[in-house]
Design a protein around this motif. Structure first.
Motif: not given
Length: 521
Positions: A227, A385, A257-259, A388, A391
């Motif tokens: 990360y 969490t 990049f994200g959940p 993310m 983001d």
């Protein structure tokens, strides 16, 4: 992560601390004086802060702080805006440690280090970098900054009873159970909905640049792993003129990049499992899982099918179909003999349980199973969490995730229900304050990584390489490990280390992309 429950009174006190953070400067911060230049530069007053350096130890149990103090580090806290669109509004505290270069006569500058996460404190791990890379520590002041709401930087804790929803399991019923867990976890963060949009990587990059300015550095060097590479990518995009030399170890795909990033990891995890199976087959005399790669993988498949029929009894634990993929995820811990030996012993226990024999967990398996049912101590999973979710927005349709899992049942039967499952972001009580950062620039940067990385997948590394057109990529071929530099989290590789050190110390990028063959025992 090791997690323990946080009492309600402490959680309430934490909420009060966060919500009133702008009433006074953070501990260790000298309040900036009014500045006439604020009209032209709304951050001028915050950039004018004078850090008050102090010992890092916070109490008799703080061994990490004591080690930093023994190494000559200084710690401080700085005030940064909660919302950079309102720089004169509420502030929060950012904590950092600085280890001075051991060879001050040849000092090159300041190097910021972020080891990954998100949600992992970086302040204490600055010392790990100094120990692993003494050549860098000689020439650079090393700064470890806890990202906003992480560690000692105005920590956020939603009081989660568990770290996450886990795998979706084998059917709609188990998927619905995981969705209920995710919904409950999201609801526990609702009291902080005013803060949640601002816990983004983009704002952490802005914090980093504000810290740079306070430290009086025109430019910085940067080393980010996992990360930390994405944080570096965002910083590079927002502040290209502030980066001297940067290295991203196990670069994340900036466009994903994200959940939902984990949805890309299933094939890489399966490849890492296959590589381990080949190792286990060569050591069948010890673990008796099969004498060929196919036989070992068949043993794992029997475990999966058995857990789908009924939970496996392992000591005092019960390993069901939702927990099993998380347990087997530990194959990503490394690709060296020691890691494979530990994982093989773990699988042997699961195989015994699947066959109805008494099964007592190994130390590793006990730690994993205990962690899966433990509360989120310190809020690390919650803030991971939250970062993310801030983001990149996630789908609000739970069934979209179920349909995706079903579409990949055949090709990703083991890890797909875990990597493709929904997260609390589907039910999150806040939307991102800004769109995702589009990373596209030609700033020189060095990327290093393994082509079999199960977390920062190689297609994602290549995506980062394409987005960063000034980058060079050094690939460790035939390795199934996450991060590759300096032996910080995986076996050390001399070829990779040489490329990184030559760039950070001498400013010499490889003339072209380079391969390093992974060493084999």
């Amino acid at each position: 992560m090791i997690r323990a429950a946080k009492p309600a009174a402490a959680l309430a006190a934490l909420a009060l601390t966060i919500l009133t953070a702008s009433a006074a400067p953070a501990a260790g911060v000298t309040a900036p004086p009014p500045a006439a230049a604020a009209a032209a530069d709304p951050l001028a007053a915050l950039r004018g802060q004078q850090p008050r350096w102090h010992p890092c130890t916070t109490g008799p149990e703080d061994t990490a702080g004591a080690e930093l103090d023994a190494a000559g580090a200084g710690c401080t806290e700085l005030a940064v805006p909660l919302d950079y669109r309102r720089p004169d509004g509420r502030t929060i505290g950012i904590a950092l440690a600085r280890l001075p270069a051991t060879d001050q006569a040849r000092r090159l500058g300041t190097l910021f280090y972020n080891p990954g996460g998100p949600g992992v404190p970086a302040r204490d791990l600055a010392l790990a970098l100094r120990r692993a890379a003494p050549g860098l520590a000689a020439r650079y002041d090393i700064v470890g900054m806890d990202p906003r709401f992480v560690g000692a930087s105005t920590p956020l804790d939603c009081g989660w009873p568990t770290a996450g929803p886990g795998s979706a399991g084998p059917d709609r019923l188990t998927f619905d159970r995981s969705a209920e867990v995710a919904k409950n976890l999201a609801a526990r963060c609702a009291p902080y909905r005013e803060l949640l949009p601002h816990i983004s990587t983009r704002n952490t990059a802005r914090d980093m640049d504000l810290v740079r300015a306070v430290l009086g550095e025109k430019t910085i060097a940067y080393l980010g792993s996992s990360y930390g590479s994405y944080l570096g990518e965002v910083y590079l995009q927002l502040f290209p003129e502030r980066v001297g030399r940067a290295v991203f170890d196990a670069a994340m795909d900036p466009d994903r990049f994200g959940p939902d990033l984990t949805a890309t990891q299933g094939p890489a995890m399966a490849a890492a499992l296959t590589a381990w199976a080949a190792w286990a087959a060569r050591h069948d005399d010890r673990h008796h899982l099969g004498s060929t790669t196919a036989e070992v993988l068949a043993a794992v498949e029997r475990v999966r099918l058995a857990a789908g029929r009924a939970p496996l009894a392992v000591g005092t634990h019960r390993v069901d179909a939702r927990a099993l993929p998380q347990v087997l995820w530990t194959v990503a811990a490394g690709d060296d003999d020691a890691a494979h030996e530990e994982f093989s012993a773990l699988v042997r226990v699961l195989a015994d349980a699947a066959e109805g024999r008494p099964a007592e967990p190994t130390a590793l398996l006990e730690a994993v199973l205990s962690g899966l049912t433990a509360p989120d101590t310190g809020g690390y999973a919650a803030v991971q969490t939250a970062i993310m979710c801030a983001d990149r927005a996630a789908s609000r349709d739970p069934l979209a995730y179920y349909r995706d899992i079903q579409a990949h049942r055949a090709d990703e039967p083991l890890f797909g229900p875990l990597t493709r499952n929904l997260t609390p972001c589907t039910f999150w009580p806040a939307e991102p304050a800004e769109p995702p950062t589009l990373v596209r620039n030609a700033v020189p940067v060095l990327l290093v990584g393994a082509d079999g990385d199960p977390a920062a997948t190689y297609p994602g590394q290549l995506s980062a390489h394409r987005a960063l057109t000034g980058s060079r990529l050094v690939t460790l071929r035939g390795a199934f490990r996450h991060t590759v530099y300096a032996g910080l989290f995986a076996p050390r590789d001399a070829c990779v280390d040489t490329a990184v050190d030559r760039y950070l110390l001498d400013g010499v990028l490889p003339v072209q992309d380079t391969d390093c063959p992974a060493a084999r025992p």
